[in-house]
Design a protein around this motif. Structure first.
Motif, mmCIF file in Angstrom:
data_model
loop_
_atom_site.group_PDB
_atom_site.id
_atom_site.type_symbol
_atom_site.label_atom_id
_atom_site.label_comp_id
_atom_site.label_asym_id
_atom_site.label_seq_id
_atom_site.Cartn_x
_atom_site.Cartn_y
_atom_site.Cartn_z
ATOM 1 N N ARG A 37 0.842 -1.207 0.000
ATOM 2 C CA ARG A 37 0.000 0.000 0.000
ATOM 3 C C ARG A 37 0.880 1.262 0.000
ATOM 4 O O ARG A 37 0.578 2.244 -0.686
ATOM 5 N N ARG A 41 1.193 4.233 -2.874
ATOM 6 C CA ARG A 41 1.038 5.656 -2.569
ATOM 7 C C ARG A 41 2.224 6.462 -3.084
ATOM 8 O O ARG A 41 2.061 7.616 -3.519
ATOM 9 N N SER A 73 -2.102 -1.151 -4.557
ATOM 10 C CA SER A 73 -3.001 -0.379 -3.705
ATOM 11 C C SER A 73 -4.179 -1.190 -3.187
ATOM 12 O O SER A 73 -4.877 -0.747 -2.275
ATOM 13 N N ARG A 74 -4.407 -2.375 -3.741
ATOM 14 C CA ARG A 74 -5.566 -3.190 -3.369
ATOM 15 C C ARG A 74 -5.199 -4.414 -2.552
ATOM 16 O O ARG A 74 -6.081 -5.162 -2.115
ATOM 17 N N ARG A 76 -4.485 -7.004 0.208
ATOM 18 C CA ARG A 76 -4.825 -7.266 1.602
ATOM 19 C C ARG A 76 -4.056 -8.499 2.073
ATOM 20 O O ARG A 76 -3.504 -9.235 1.257
ATOM 21 N N ILE A 250 -0.435 4.381 7.062
ATOM 22 C CA ILE A 250 -1.196 3.588 6.105
ATOM 23 C C ILE A 250 -2.224 2.710 6.799
ATOM 24 O O ILE A 250 -3.329 2.514 6.281
ATOM 25 N N GLN A 254 -6.011 3.055 5.886
ATOM 26 C CA GLN A 254 -6.484 1.956 5.031
ATOM 27 C C GLN A 254 -6.541 0.650 5.841
ATOM 28 O O GLN A 254 -5.837 -0.321 5.541
ATOM 29 N N LEU A 257 -6.550 -3.297 4.691
ATOM 30 C CA LEU A 257 -5.405 -4.138 4.321
ATOM 31 C C LEU A 257 -5.280 -5.341 5.258
ATOM 32 O O LEU A 257 -4.645 -6.342 4.908
#
Length: 259
Positions: A37, A41, A73-74, A76, A250, A254, A257
């Motif tokens: 992630r 960024r 960015s996606r 997990r 992060i 977010q 994640l």
């Protein structure tokens, strides 16, 4: 968010210790997802290129990595895949990048001390790599890599074979980073945090030197001073510590994640 089960040291600036293999595995997975992630960024996601790996704490010839085709960015925790020494996905869904296996499997095999390795095609790293040179100690930050990064000066195209990964690992030696000529940069660490932080720092170092040389001749820091800075600011603990504020940011912004 649910924190992994671990034993925290009295000094909050020291890496944690763990109460079980399971908690250590989960910790590495969380840090790995967070590192992707952060890379996204910072603009390090370049199409299908790029991978960060984390050695499994129990199956030490296996590593966790991003599945091929999912944007940084996606990613997990649940998206990560476990790959064995033969390149087979033994846990999780998705394919492993052939280049990721070719490079990272050989680094993990050659360096038992390495927990994580990071490689991407970030702009300044790949631009600097075209020069076929090591970076110079021109700033305090760049001294973290003084006499502690290598040059792989043998570009033969996209890395698809483990024999190429083996030669990269040999060029890396016992150092924390490598410039892969005409390709990009690569870093390793005793934690996911460290490998990720050194990658971010190396990309920034390449940017600084490219800009400095574009307008003049940088003044090099003297050997003794550069070495002293490296021995203080280029340690495993310094690398781990540098990533912590990015982790805090992060994971606060977010928390998905962790899913």
């Amino acid at each position: 968010m649910v924190q992994t089960s671990l034993v925290r040291p009295s000094n909050p600036f020291q890496p944690p210790t763990f109460i079980s293999i399971e908690s250590e595995r989960r910790h590495r997975q969380e840090r790995l997802a967070a590192a992707f992630r952060v890379f996204a960024r910072l603009g390090f996601a370049q199409g299908l290129a790029g991978h960060i790996t984390a050695r499994d704490p129990e199956l030490t010839d296996h590593f966790w990595v991003n599945p091929f085709g999912i944007h940084f960015s996606r990613i997990r925790v649940s998206d990560l895949i476990l790959v064995n020494s033969e390149g087979q996905v033994v846990q999780g869904e998705g394919q492993v990048s052939q280049a990721a296996f070719a490079i990272h499997s050989q680094i993990h095999e050659a360096r038992p001390d390495v927990i994580a390795a990071a490689h991407a095609h970030s702009f300044y790293g790949k631009t600097w790599s075209s020069l076929g040179r090591l970076l110079d100690p021109i700033t305090q930050d760049s001294c973290a890599f003084y006499q502690d990064h290598a040059l792989f000066d043998d570009f033969t195209g996209i890395v698809l074979e483990t024999s190429e990964g083996k030669r990269i690992a040999q060029a890396l030696g016992d150092r924390k980073a490598a410039i892969l000529r005409n390709h990009g940069i690569l870093t390793v660490g005793h934690s996911v945090d460290e490998a990720a932080w050194w990658y971010i720092r190396l990309e920034d170092t390449a940017k600084a030197q490219l800009l400095a040389e574009a307008v003049g001749k940088p003044i090099l820091i003297d050997h003794d001073i550069a070495l002293k800075i490296q021995q203080r600011g280029g340690t495993h603990q310094a690398g781990w510590g540098g990533f912590q504020y990015l982790w805090d940011e992060i994971t606060h912004e977010q928390p998905d994640l962790f899913d």
